[in-house]
Scaffold this motif. Sequence first.
Motif, PDB file in Angstrom:
ATOM      1  N   HIS A  21       0.752  -1.211   0.066  1.00 34.56           N
ATOM      2  CA  HIS A  21       0.097  -0.067   0.057  1.00 34.56           C
ATOM      3  C   HIS A  21       0.926   1.081  -0.091  1.00 34.56           C
ATOM      4  O   HIS A  21       1.949   1.317   0.591  1.00 34.56           O
ATOM      5  N   TRP A  22       0.595   2.191  -0.810  1.00 34.73           N
ATOM      6  CA  TRP A  22       1.299   3.468  -0.987  1.00 34.73           C
ATOM      7  C   TRP A  22       0.526   4.564  -0.222  1.00 34.73           C
ATOM      8  O   TRP A  22      -0.413   4.858  -0.478  1.00 34.73           O
ATOM      9  N   LEU A  23       1.160   5.089   0.623  1.00 38.54           N
ATOM     10  CA  LEU A  23       0.373   5.984   1.644  1.00 38.54           C
ATOM     11  C   LEU A  23       0.528   7.391   1.150  1.00 38.54           C
ATOM     12  O   LEU A  23      -0.540   8.224   1.416  1.00 38.54           O
ATOM     13  N   PRO A  24       1.627   8.032   0.906  1.00 33.74           N
ATOM     14  CA  PRO A  24       1.559   9.446   0.511  1.00 33.74           C
ATOM     15  C   PRO A  24       0.434   9.751  -0.871  1.00 33.74           C
ATOM     16  O   PRO A  24       0.204   8.871  -1.618  1.00 33.74           O
ATOM     17  N   SER A  25       0.236  11.056  -0.979  1.00 30.56           N
ATOM     18  CA  SER A  25      -0.499  11.689  -1.972  1.00 30.56           C
ATOM     19  C   SER A  25       0.401  11.656  -3.403  1.00 30.56           C
ATOM     20  O   SER A  25      -0.456  11.836  -4.493  1.00 30.56           O
ATOM     21  N   ILE A  26       1.308  11.706  -3.238  1.00 30.34           N
ATOM     22  CA  ILE A  26       2.278  11.784  -4.553  1.00 30.34           C
ATOM     23  C   ILE A  26       2.190  10.499  -5.480  1.00 30.34           C
ATOM     24  O   ILE A  26       1.904   9.481  -4.858  1.00 30.34           O
ATOM     25  N   ALA A  27       2.966  10.587  -6.584  1.00 31.56           N
ATOM     26  CA  ALA A  27       2.936   9.185  -7.510  1.00 31.56           C
ATOM     27  C   ALA A  27       3.586   8.158  -6.639  1.00 31.56           C
ATOM     28  O   ALA A  27       4.376   8.192  -6.093  1.00 31.56           O
ATOM     29  N   ASN A  28       2.960   6.997  -6.944  1.00 31.05           N
ATOM     30  CA  ASN A  28       3.427   5.693  -6.274  1.00 31.05           C
ATOM     31  C   ASN A  28       4.855   5.566  -6.945  1.00 31.05           C
ATOM     32  O   ASN A  28       4.919   5.317  -8.150  1.00 31.05           O
ATOM     33  N   ALA A  29       5.919   5.349  -6.122  1.00 32.11           N
ATOM     34  CA  ALA A  29       7.232   4.955  -6.416  1.00 32.11           C
ATOM     35  C   ALA A  29       7.611   3.505  -5.992  1.00 32.11           C
ATOM     36  O   ALA A  29       8.999   3.554  -6.194  1.00 32.11           O
ATOM     37  N   LEU A  30       6.791   2.685  -5.718  1.00 33.75           N
ATOM     38  CA  LEU A  30       7.393   1.551  -5.174  1.00 33.75           C
ATOM     39  C   LEU A  30       7.550   0.608  -6.578  1.00 33.75           C
ATOM     40  O   LEU A  30       7.099   0.480  -7.621  1.00 33.75           O
ATOM     41  N   PRO A  31       8.579  -0.316  -6.149  1.00 33.18           N
ATOM     42  CA  PRO A  31       9.113  -1.124  -7.358  1.00 33.18           C
ATOM     43  C   PRO A  31       8.190  -2.075  -7.584  1.00 33.18           C
ATOM     44  O   PRO A  31       7.583  -2.717  -6.933  1.00 33.18           O
ATOM     45  N   ALA A  32       8.214  -2.441  -9.054  1.00 32.16           N
ATOM     46  CA  ALA A  32       7.420  -3.465  -9.267  1.00 32.16           C
ATOM     47  C   ALA A  32       7.940  -4.761  -8.991  1.00 32.16           C
ATOM     48  O   ALA A  32       9.183  -4.832  -8.592  1.00 32.16           O
ATOM     49  N   SER A  33       7.462  -5.902  -9.136  1.00 35.05           N
ATOM     50  CA  SER A  33       7.667  -6.913  -8.824  1.00 35.05           C
ATOM     51  C   SER A  33       8.717  -7.758  -9.847  1.00 35.05           C
ATOM     52  O   SER A  33       8.934  -6.939 -10.788  1.00 35.05           O
ATOM     53  N   ALA A  34       9.347  -8.829  -9.473  1.00 34.92           N
ATOM     54  CA  ALA A  34      10.608  -9.288 -10.534  1.00 34.92           C
ATOM     55  C   ALA A  34       9.903  -9.249 -12.023  1.00 34.92           C
ATOM     56  O   ALA A  34       8.722 -10.008 -12.064  1.00 34.92           O
ATOM     57  N   SER A  35      10.580  -8.956 -13.011  1.00 34.95           N
ATOM     58  CA  SER A  35       9.990  -9.021 -14.437  1.00 34.95           C
ATOM     59  C   SER A  35      10.576 -10.139 -15.196  1.00 34.95           C
ATOM     60  O   SER A  35      10.081 -10.225 -16.492  1.00 34.95           O
TER      61      SER A  35
END
Length: 338
Positions: A156-170
């Motif tokens: 879960h991404w908490l801030p209101s800014i753009a989601n910067a979480l890395p994607a899963s292994a590709s």
Amino acid sequence: MACVKFASRFSILCFATSRTLNLNSKIRPFSTVKQTFKAKGKLNDARFGISLIRRFWMSSSSPSQESSEKQTQQVERILDARDDDHGGVMVEMTNESMDAGVFVSLLRASLSHWRQQGKKGVWIKLPIELVNLVEPAVKEGFYYHHAEAKYIMLVHWLPSIANALPASASHRVGVGAFVVNKKNEVLVVQEKSGAFRGTGVWKFPTGVVDEGEDICDAAVREVKEEAGIDSKFVEILAFRQSHKSFFDKSDLFFVCMMQPLSFDIKPQEAEIEAAQWMPYEEYATQPFVQKHELLRYIADVCRTKKDGRYSGFSAVPTITSFSKKKSYLYLNKKDVDS
């Protein structure tokens, strides 16, 4: 829900129990009380996966309490978490069962606490035994990041800014083993299953790199498993990247040159129809190989290497300052050493 009241500075401690507990009026350190309840089976961090936070507020429960209790200390339960390296938190749940309602209450209190702390990403690793908690977590804003055989990772991404979480292994990683002996013969196999089943095509031993396995070790393992041949990794000759090849994931395939250390072939009964040492040109001139551009390129690279006119990438052991673990850097060692 039972509450424990301390006589001075008036702490209220809430636990998941239906019994009311009496303590003497002497103030006891919270760590001591926590251990006491652990011993009596009233508090179990391993089961609930909780941390404790303290908030101060003025008591307003009754006039008598207002006159005698100037300040209370409320202790709330939140999910136990550790900070990650990127401003977020990681929650690793145990496999002990938990009621979905209790989980939602803990999760909401935790999210509120982490937002106040300015945390960014929240990761929850749920063991497969707690699959009942997936739906409640999703309803609170979590989504799937990845899944393995025994756990699901929600985020879960908490801030209101753009989601910067890395994607899963590709990517998935595969290897193909070019094993050539001193007679200029290459080790080839025919498969019992898969795309090559029943085609009569002879191919290099191939396979997928296991989790935590190095490319060079995977090539040695695949040769042994499919043909019963002991071998030594020499070089990576080439690699190919493709996309949307395995459950919409990308694929990296490394062609590895191997030196045989044994020569008596013992095909793997479950997967291999046949295996043999074949003159290299007989392998390379197969209609199937000549028909496909990728296989022609690989055959040409292997031929050039066999003739001593090509340098691939050797595996050089190295340790980084980040992990202190041994890994391999693959490089053209011949040109580096010259």
